[in-house]
Design an enzyme around this catalytic site. Structure first.
Site, PDB file in Angstrom:
ATOM      1  N   CYS A   2      20.672  56.087  29.577  1.00  0.00           N
ATOM      2  CA  CYS A   2      19.923  56.912  28.737  1.00  0.00           C
ATOM      3  C   CYS A   2      19.057  56.208  28.087  1.00  0.00           C
ATOM      4  O   CYS A   2      19.058  54.919  27.821  1.00  0.00           O
ATOM      5  CB  CYS A   2      20.703  57.515  27.510  1.00  0.00           C
ATOM      6  SG  CYS A   2      22.022  58.749  28.167  1.00  0.00           S
ATOM      7  N   LYS A 606      21.108  51.014  34.376  1.00  0.00           N
ATOM      8  CA  LYS A 606      20.840  49.529  34.225  1.00  0.00           C
ATOM      9  C   LYS A 606      21.878  49.086  33.169  1.00  0.00           C
ATOM     10  O   LYS A 606      22.623  47.862  33.426  1.00  0.00           O
ATOM     11  CB  LYS A 606      19.436  49.118  33.929  1.00  0.00           C
ATOM     12  CG  LYS A 606      19.141  47.870  33.733  1.00  0.00           C
ATOM     13  CD  LYS A 606      19.470  46.918  35.383  1.00  0.00           C
ATOM     14  CE  LYS A 606      19.208  45.541  34.948  1.00  0.00           C
ATOM     15  NZ  LYS A 606      19.516  44.939  36.239  1.00  0.00           N
TER      16      LYS A 606
END
Length: 611
Positions: A2, A606
């Protein structure tokens, strides 16, 4: 995982919000949205499933402009990836919120708010936040004060940003377990979950600490800590160029970052090596005193960083003579741990914001460890701030979701740690440190030689284009490298891949081997080579096709069903670093052949900032 962007300015901030989201795409997401307070005092919102580019088209087709706004990229946790679940979420058409994290008591709050007449239009835990704040504003009309009161009822992790049509002069934010950074401008200020999102508008940043609440106006930033005291956080100026966010001549960020490894390894070594020794002070002014007391090491990490820690266990025990345990952070934090006396707690993280690793560090502080060391790529991260000692990996921003240069610089840093501990404790064999320091100086050149195998590996990748399963094998310190190779292949090509110690073939994995399941192995020229060759013969006897990355002096040649790619010779202790390169290239080229999204593979993020 997010992304959040917010802005309050004297100019239209819509383009700034969208550009910020583009810079956060590497974190992984499935939908995007923004909300802007328009000139007529109305909150307007645009949301789309898919890429930020689709949101950008929606804004171009139906423009909105304003000087206050928030934006978000969502990675679905509560609720499917639908437009209705995408952020921002509204309450009463005058309050909007974006949120990273997980609210653990959202069901309880949802039922309470339904009883108060609130209607929910999404499946998300985030919508609970905006309705709770909207309700709180009825009794506490100031937006900042309402946020302070409302967050006391939230259990879990959150980084959130909030705006209100009725208070157009501010953006408010709260951080608990999910990072937020304020970008400082002139007559304008910004907010994001990662400073990379704001590098196009400022180079001055202020990082919120755990429990902080911030009120961000055009010309003023106010912060309160978790005790409610007004505090001033340090302003950090970021000097690194913005080229890290540009692919340059490369097709993908991942390939660019693979090819950056010689230079970032060189950077990680600079200033940390003496003539024939590691400079212990590179770990911090108290490092020598603390290292002298170390009798055990506990390493905790997640994903790729966990594999780096597994390699380090071999080094610490074989070179420095120090017992070492390595554990996945999400497991460590939830089990009853018996801490051996004088144990150094080492956490490894690219971002320094990985939720499980941070929680493990905080748990470790209550368990009686001798001290803590963070090996991290982000100097202003929570992990670094909360650890006693730090060694930065200096890999620079890594945009590709699949970690490459962060992994190799972590390995280099862990070798420096091994030599430093052995040096201070006097447990290294004579001449070992000087020999390995010299080999470390040559390492960037060796990595460059490995990258010259690019075209050869690209050709070999064709063997995997129609495969659905792959087995990776390694022995000794190469076993974690095989694990990393398997992880890379499954992450970006979506081929199911598993890694095993080669000696375990007979204990199960051999049953899977046939001519439709390639077997990849790494074969440095060491004392385990002959054992490994025997394991590979077992694979060939079952019709398995072999891809072997072998030391140029290992005496291995191509044959029927056996593809040998020769790797430059290197000192055995550093072989795990070198052999990582061809496995990264293999995964990359297989993914390209299969047409997957290399830099943003499906379902992955990530930086995993929630459990």
């Amino acid at each position: 995982m997010c992304g959040i962007v917010g802005a309050v300015a004297e100019r239209n901030i819509t383009a700034i919000l969208i550009e910020g989201l583009k810079r956060l795409e590497y974190r992984g997401y499935d939908s995007a949205g923004l909300a802007v307070l328009t000139q007529n005092g109305e909150l307007q919102r645009r949301r789309r499933i898919g890429k930020v580019s689709e949101l950008e088209v929606a804004v171009a087709d139906d423009p909105l402009a304003g000087q206050l706004g928030i934006a978000h990229t969502r990675w679905a946790t509560h609720g499917a990836p639908t437009e209705g679940n995408a952020h921002p979420h509204f309450s009463g058409n005058d309050v909007a919120v974006v949120h990273n994290g997980i609210i653990e008591n959202h069901e309880e709050l949802r039922e309470e708010l339904k009883g108060l007449g609130y209607v929910f239009t999404s499946q998300t835990d985030t919508e609970v936040i905006v309705h709770l704040i909207h309700h709180t504003l009825k009794s506490i009309p100031d937006l900042t004060d309402a946020l302070k009161a409302a967050v006391k009822r939230l259990h879990g992790a959150y980084g959130l940003a909030l705006i209100s049509a009725k208070q157009p002069d501010r953006l408010v934010a709260a951080r608990s377990g999910s990072p937020l950074v304020i970008g400082l401008g002139l007559g304008e200020n910004f907010l994001a979950s990662d400073q990379l999102a704001l590098r196009q508008v400022t180079d001055r940043f202020m990082y919120l600490e755990e429990g902080d609440i911030a009120e961000i106006r055009r010309d003023q930033v106010s912060i309160w800590d978790q005790q409610g005291n007004k505090v001033q956080r340090e302003t950090v100026q970021y000097h690194e160029g913005a080229e890290a966010a540009d692919k340059g001549a490369y097709r993908h960020f991942m390939l660019k970052e693979i090819h950056e490894q010689p230079s970032v390894v060189q950077r990680t070594l600079e200033g940390r090596l003496g003539k024939d020794n590691v400079l212990v002070q590179a770990f911090g002014p108290q490092a020598a005193d603390l290292f002298a007391k170390v009798r055990n090491v506990q390493i905790v990490a997640c994903g790729t960083s966990y594999h780096a820690g597994m390699v380090a266990r071999y080094w610490l025990e074989s070179l420095a003579g120090i017992p070492c345990q390595v554990e996945v952070a999400s497991e460590f934090r939830y089990r009853k741990v018996v801490v051996q006396p004088d144990t150094l707690f080492v956490s490894i993280s690219q971002s320094g914001e990985t939720a499980d690793t941070l929680a493990a560090l905080r748990n470790a502080k209550e368990l009686g460890f001798l001290g803590s060391l963070a090996i991290c790529n982000v100097g202003i991260s929570s992990l670094v701030r909360e650890s006693d000692l730090t060694l930065l990996t200096l890999a620079g921003p890594e945009i590709g979701v699949a970690s490459t240069k962060a992994f190799t610089t972590q390995l280099v840093s862990l070798m420096l740690l091994t030599l430093a501990l052995g040096q201070v404790r006097g447990t290294l064999e004579a001449g070992v440190e000087a020999e390995l320091v010299e080999e470390l100086r040559r390492l960037p050149t060796r990595l460059g030689e490995a990258l010259a195998m690019d075209a050869t590996v690209e050709k070999i990748a064709e063997l995997f284009a129609d495969k659905h399963h792959t087995l990776f094998l390694g022995r000794g310190a190469q076993y974690p490298v095989a694990m990393e190779g398997a992880l890379k292949l499954k992450e970006i090509s979506y081929i199911h891949a598993e890694a095993y110690p080669a000696g375990e073939l007979k204990h199960g994995p051999l049953a899977l081997v046939d001519n439709d399941m390639p077997v990849v192995t790494v074969a440095p020229n060491n004392e385990l080579l002959e054992k490994l060759k025997s394991n590979l013969q077992e694979v060939r006897a079952r019709g398995g096709e072999l891809v072997v990355f072998a030391d140029e002096h290992a005496g291995m040649t191509n044959g029927e069903g056996t593809h040998v790619i020769k790797v430059p010779h290197i000192a055995d202790a550093l072989a795990p670093i070198l052999y990582t390169i061809p496995l990264q290239l293999l995964s990359y080229y297989v993914a390209v052949l299969k047409g997957t999204d290399v830099d943003q593979p499906r379902n992955l993020a990530k930086s995993v900032t929630v459990e």
